[in-house]
Design an enzyme around this catalytic site. Structure first.
Site, mmCIF file in Angstrom:
data_model
loop_
_atom_site.group_PDB
_atom_site.id
_atom_site.type_symbol
_atom_site.label_atom_id
_atom_site.label_comp_id
_atom_site.label_asym_id
_atom_site.label_seq_id
_atom_site.Cartn_x
_atom_site.Cartn_y
_atom_site.Cartn_z
ATOM 1 N N LYS A 62 2.424 4.263 3.226
ATOM 2 C CA LYS A 62 1.312 4.070 4.160
ATOM 3 C C LYS A 62 1.780 4.237 5.604
ATOM 4 C CE LYS A 62 -0.948 0.683 1.163
ATOM 5 N NZ LYS A 62 -2.184 1.236 0.620
ATOM 6 N N GLN A 70 -0.957 -2.848 5.918
ATOM 7 C CA GLN A 70 -1.933 -2.100 6.730
ATOM 8 C C GLN A 70 -1.670 -2.249 8.223
ATOM 9 O OE1 GLN A 70 -4.135 -0.010 5.627
ATOM 10 N NE2 GLN A 70 -4.079 -0.480 3.452
ATOM 11 N N CYS A 86 -9.319 -2.738 -4.343
ATOM 12 C CA CYS A 86 -8.372 -3.747 -4.843
ATOM 13 C C CYS A 86 -8.555 -5.075 -4.136
ATOM 14 C CB CYS A 86 -6.918 -3.289 -4.697
ATOM 15 S SG CYS A 86 -6.535 -1.874 -5.706
ATOM 16 N N HIS A 88 -5.575 -8.281 -0.700
ATOM 17 C CA HIS A 88 -5.438 -7.225 -1.711
ATOM 18 C C HIS A 88 -5.000 -7.901 -3.015
ATOM 19 C CE1 HIS A 88 -3.474 -3.743 -3.670
ATOM 20 N NE2 HIS A 88 -4.200 -2.982 -2.875
ATOM 21 N N ASP A 120 1.691 -9.887 4.728
ATOM 22 C CA ASP A 120 1.493 -8.589 4.087
ATOM 23 C C ASP A 120 1.128 -7.598 5.191
ATOM 24 O OD1 ASP A 120 0.494 -6.332 2.913
ATOM 25 O OD2 ASP A 120 -0.798 -7.348 1.480
HETATM 26 N N1 PMP Z 1 -1.596 -5.089 0.564
HETATM 27 C C1 PMP Z 1 -2.485 -4.379 1.276
HETATM 28 C C2 PMP Z 1 -3.195 -5.025 2.420
HETATM 29 C C3 PMP Z 1 -2.724 -3.046 0.923
HETATM 30 O O1 PMP Z 1 -3.595 -2.330 1.614
HETATM 31 C C4 PMP Z 1 -2.024 -2.476 -0.161
HETATM 32 C C5 PMP Z 1 -2.260 -1.038 -0.585
HETATM 33 N N2 PMP Z 1 -3.590 -0.671 -0.655
HETATM 34 C C6 PMP Z 1 -1.104 -3.262 -0.848
HETATM 35 C C7 PMP Z 1 -0.911 -4.560 -0.456
HETATM 36 C C8 PMP Z 1 -0.308 -2.719 -2.004
HETATM 37 O O2 PMP Z 1 0.538 -1.724 -1.555
HETATM 38 P P1 PMP Z 1 1.374 -0.827 -2.592
HETATM 39 O O3 PMP Z 1 0.365 -0.323 -3.579
HETATM 40 O O4 PMP Z 1 1.947 0.262 -1.747
HETATM 41 O O5 PMP Z 1 2.399 -1.701 -3.210
#
Ligand code: PMP
Length: 404
Positions: free
Chosen positions: A225, A202, A363, A122, A199
């Protein structure tokens, strides 16, 4: 087993209509819906327990402090951390990664030292390191993936060298659903004395995660999430690492003593929690974690896997549909395109049928480039979704196809 009717009753939003059609919510990888117990907790905190924490002598402040610290322990247990000192509240995954990128590079990196990420990250696990490229001169190295959307572990091994200072890698790809073999990555990195950040944005909502068993050095995720509120998340770090890192934000809470001559800093975890903590968010997050713990992550894994298999099978019956991300080990995310129908058109037309999917690059633009697409349609399932809803998605896609 999941009692689907009972579970769905806990999420009032699932009963609303959009465009006069029952909502089918398949955008769970972006954010999950909130059960009543989470919203109730927010209301309870504001109506009965609102007081600034940690510094008040009065009853209300102490009670709010106790709830906030109990929430920290709930999260500690949820991910199997050794101590609640290792649980830092942040604004979410993004802030947690920025915190580590900034403090770790400042403390431990020289120009030309290397940080390893992967193609499927991401943006929030790419850009904070790129900012550090400019500030501290570190270089990003990238683990490639194969056409199925799996990491190529042999290439990872080749990337590690004496200049490697950290591996920062996603547990599960938000865009493809690939579940990475992080146990193996951590083992290889540790053999080379390199720490690892996971990270888990997910993953913690989809499968049991135990930081001590994994032996990861840092792990980050967001409450929103995991069926919790927006604006709060977690940085887990091994105590020895967090103790070695300098503070990130400065302000109240994070200090021991302040003078113009010399300021000293608070102990863990407060050293990283400057300013008034989000005690409403933390307690509501704990309510969300209690909720999914009650349902049982083993039940969630099983049910969501059934949904994934069913959806994959049904989607592949559609002429001209390609699934992006075909690893054998996947979470409940399906990314796809149908013929040359633009992902945005597909998403908009499904939306008119009440079906919420995500379209675009998720993203993860470097990943999209690797897959030779500029975006996909992504349906991501939660334990409150049903096979009947997936049938509606299939009917919807077929209708869109006939329109083109
Ligand atoms: N890493 C991953 C794998 C994600 O899916 C996301 C959110 N789509 C993020 C980081 C960023 O998370 P947040 O916007 O809640 O900070």
């Amino acid at each position: 087993m999941i009692d689907i009717n009972k579970v769905r009753d806990d999420f009032p939003i699932l009963f609303r209509k959009v465009y006069n059609k029952p909502l089918i919510y398949f955008d769970n990888a972006a954010t999950t819906q909130k059960p009543k117990c989470v919203v109730d907790k927010i209301e309870e905190m504001y109506y009965t327990l609102n007081a600034n924490i940690h510094r008040g002598v009065h009853y209300l402040s102490q009670q709010a402090t106790d709830e906030h610290e109990a929430a920290r322990v709930t999260i500690q247990k949820f991910i199997g951390a050794k101590s609640s000192n290792e649980i830092v509240f942040t604004r979410g995954t993004t802030e947690s990664i920025n915190l580590i990128a900034s403090t770790y590079c400042r403390a431990f990196c020289q120009p030309d030292d290397e940080i390893i990420v992967s193609t499927m990250e991401h943006h929030s696990n790419i850009v904070p390191w790129q900012l550090q490229e400019e500030i501290t001169g570190v270089k990003l190295r990238v683990i490639p993936i194969n056409d199925k959307g799996e990491l190529i572990i042999e290439e990872f091994e080749k990337l590690i060298n004496p200049r490697t200072k950290l591996v920062s890698i996603t547990h599960i790809s938000n865009a493809l659903g690939t579940i990475n073999d992080i146990e193996e990555i951590i083992k290889i990195a540790h053999k080379n004395d390199v720490p690892v950040l996971i990270d888990a944005a997910q993953s913690v909502q989809h499968l049991p995660v135990d930081v001590q068993k994994l032996d990861c050095d840092f792990l980050v995720f967001s409450a929103h999430k995991v069926y919790g509120p927006t604006g709060i998340g977690i940085l887990y770090g091994k105590e020895e690492w967090l103790n070695k890192l300098p503070p990130y934000h400065g302000g109240g809470e994070m200090i021991a003593n302040v003078s113009f001559e010399k300021t000293t800093f608070n102990d863990l975890p407060y050293k990283f929690e400057a300013g008034t903590p989000d005690f409403v968010g933390s307690t509501a997050m704990a309510a969300a974690i209690d909720y999914i713990t009650d349902i049982g992550l083993d039940n969630i894994v099983k049910y969501e896997h059934e949904l994934l298999e069913y959806a994959t099978e049904q989607l592949l019956k559609i002429d001209g549909l390609t699934i992006y991300g075909t690893s054998a080990n996947k979470s409940s995310v399906v990314s796809f395109l149908v013929k040359d129908i633009h992902h945005y058109d597909m998403g908009m037309l499904l939306d008119k049928m009440g079906i919420a999917v995500r379209t675009g690059h998720h993203c993860a633009q470097p990943l999209m480039n690797r897959m030779n697409v500029d975006g996909t349609v992504r349906a991501s399932f939660s334990f409150y979704n049903t096979k009947e809803e997936i049938d509606q998605l299939i009917t919807g896609i077929n209708r869109v196809v006939t329109m083109f």
